[in-house]
Design an enzyme around this catalytic site. Structure first.
Site, PDB file in Angstrom:
ATOM      1  N   PRO A  16      28.698  36.877  23.769  1.00 43.30           N
ATOM      2  CA  PRO A  16      28.786  36.792  25.095  1.00 43.30           C
ATOM      3  C   PRO A  16      28.638  36.123  26.511  1.00 43.30           C
ATOM      4  CG  PRO A  16      26.937  37.548  23.947  1.00 43.30           C
ATOM      5  CD  PRO A  16      27.744  36.751  22.876  1.00 43.30           C
ATOM      6  N   MET A  17      28.646  36.357  27.460  1.00 44.29           N
ATOM      7  CA  MET A  17      28.597  35.289  28.444  1.00 44.29           C
ATOM      8  C   MET A  17      27.752  34.554  27.913  1.00 44.29           C
ATOM      9  SD  MET A  17      29.632  37.647  31.118  1.00 44.29           S
ATOM     10  CE  MET A  17      28.049  37.814  31.883  1.00 44.29           C
ATOM     11  N   ASP A  18      27.482  32.771  28.899  1.00 45.51           N
ATOM     12  CA  ASP A  18      26.493  32.661  28.828  1.00 45.51           C
ATOM     13  C   ASP A  18      26.081  31.820  27.425  1.00 45.51           C
ATOM     14  OD1 ASP A  18      26.442  32.652  31.374  1.00 45.51           O
ATOM     15  OD2 ASP A  18      24.751  33.846  31.455  1.00 45.51           O
ATOM     16  N   LYS A  21      29.984  28.594  24.657  1.00 44.46           N
ATOM     17  CA  LYS A  21      31.263  28.825  24.357  1.00 44.46           C
ATOM     18  C   LYS A  21      32.463  27.210  24.670  1.00 44.46           C
ATOM     19  CE  LYS A  21      32.315  32.777  25.438  1.00 44.46           C
ATOM     20  NZ  LYS A  21      31.139  33.358  25.981  1.00 44.46           N
ATOM     21  N   SER A  22      31.904  27.364  26.265  1.00 48.48           N
ATOM     22  CA  SER A  22      32.529  26.535  26.604  1.00 48.48           C
ATOM     23  C   SER A  22      32.100  24.631  26.257  1.00 48.48           C
ATOM     24  CB  SER A  22      33.006  26.465  28.032  1.00 48.48           C
ATOM     25  OG  SER A  22      33.522  28.061  28.327  1.00 48.48           O
ATOM     26  N   GLU A  89      38.638  30.687  26.249  1.00 44.13           N
ATOM     27  CA  GLU A  89      38.772  31.592  26.697  1.00 44.13           C
ATOM     28  C   GLU A  89      40.311  32.225  26.275  1.00 44.13           C
ATOM     29  OE1 GLU A  89      36.534  33.067  29.037  1.00 44.13           O
ATOM     30  OE2 GLU A  89      35.709  31.078  29.950  1.00 44.13           O
TER      31      GLU A  89
END
Length: 223
Positions: A16-18, A21-22, A89
């Site tokens: 999920p977000m946060d 991943k990046s 992404e």
């Protein structure tokens, strides 16, 4: 000593977000580059709005924007030598582009490291993410803990428009996420909420229960 030839792989890291991943994408690019490997960093719809990979802990790097018609095999072939791709992404890529990533692994010997969400705000899988689950040599859910407002593990991303969770609309709408409400260092100042007509949209990580109930928590109107 006999040298064992490496076999290229397609690996997909999701969460999920946060969940970082990046951040992991940039760390992996750094590690490979430090060993003399040559790679390309790709992204699509980064929250910065530009052709770069950005993170909530302040790291960033210029990247190649993956447009809808970009042929990733041709992109690699235009470079003298590419050992690996960092694909941030990747959930927003087209299914055809995911097939091209598999071709690069199988026929060009290029390692591909893809990062992205698995599902959208409705908890429906992105087509590109689904294809990555089907084709990847290795699929890994990131283990960085992301919490729902209730303290349970955050699993799903909710789209919030004018303070209310919505379940209809375009699958891909880029907006900001809410600041970190859990333990640890606070997130950097968020970007302004994206305006859709007269409405502002943001995203919030919820546990399964509260995503299904549409419950954004007691402080939802203050975010």
């Amino acid at each position: 000593m006999q040298v064992v030839e490496r076999v290229a792989q397609l690996r997909f890291f999701y969460g999920p977000m946060d969940c970082g991943k990046s951040t992991l994408a940039l760390q992996m690019n750094y590690n490979h580059g430090r060993q003399g490997r040559r790679g390309l960093v790709l992204t699509k719809h980064d929250r910065s709005g530009g052709p770069q990979v950005t993170t909530r802990i302040g790291l960033d790097q210029e990247a190649i924007e993956v447009t809808d018609g970009l042929d990733l095999v041709q992109l690699v072939e235009r470079h003298a030598k590419v050992d690996y791709l960092i694909c941030d992404e990747a959930c927003f890529y087209s299914v055809e582009q995911i097939e091209q990533l598999a071709d690069l692994v199988d026929t060009h010997g290029v390692d591909v490291y893809a990062f992205g969400l698995a599902s959208d705000f409705r908890s429906v899988m992105f087509p590109a993410a689904q294809r990555l689950f089907e084709l990847a040599d290795e699929v890994s859910r990131l283990q960085v803990e992301v919490l729902c407002w209730c303290g349970r593990a955050g699993q799903l991303n909710a789209r919030v428009v004018d303070g209310r969770m919505v379940r209809t609309g375009e699958q891909v709408v880029i907006g900001d996420t809410v600041p970190d409400s859990g333990a640890g260092e606070p997130a950097p100042d968020p970007l302004p909420d994206l305006e859709i007509g007269e409405a502002a949209v943001r995203y919030q990580v919820l546990c399964r229960r509260h995503h299904r109930e549409g419950d954004l928590g007691p402080n939802a109107q203050q975010l």
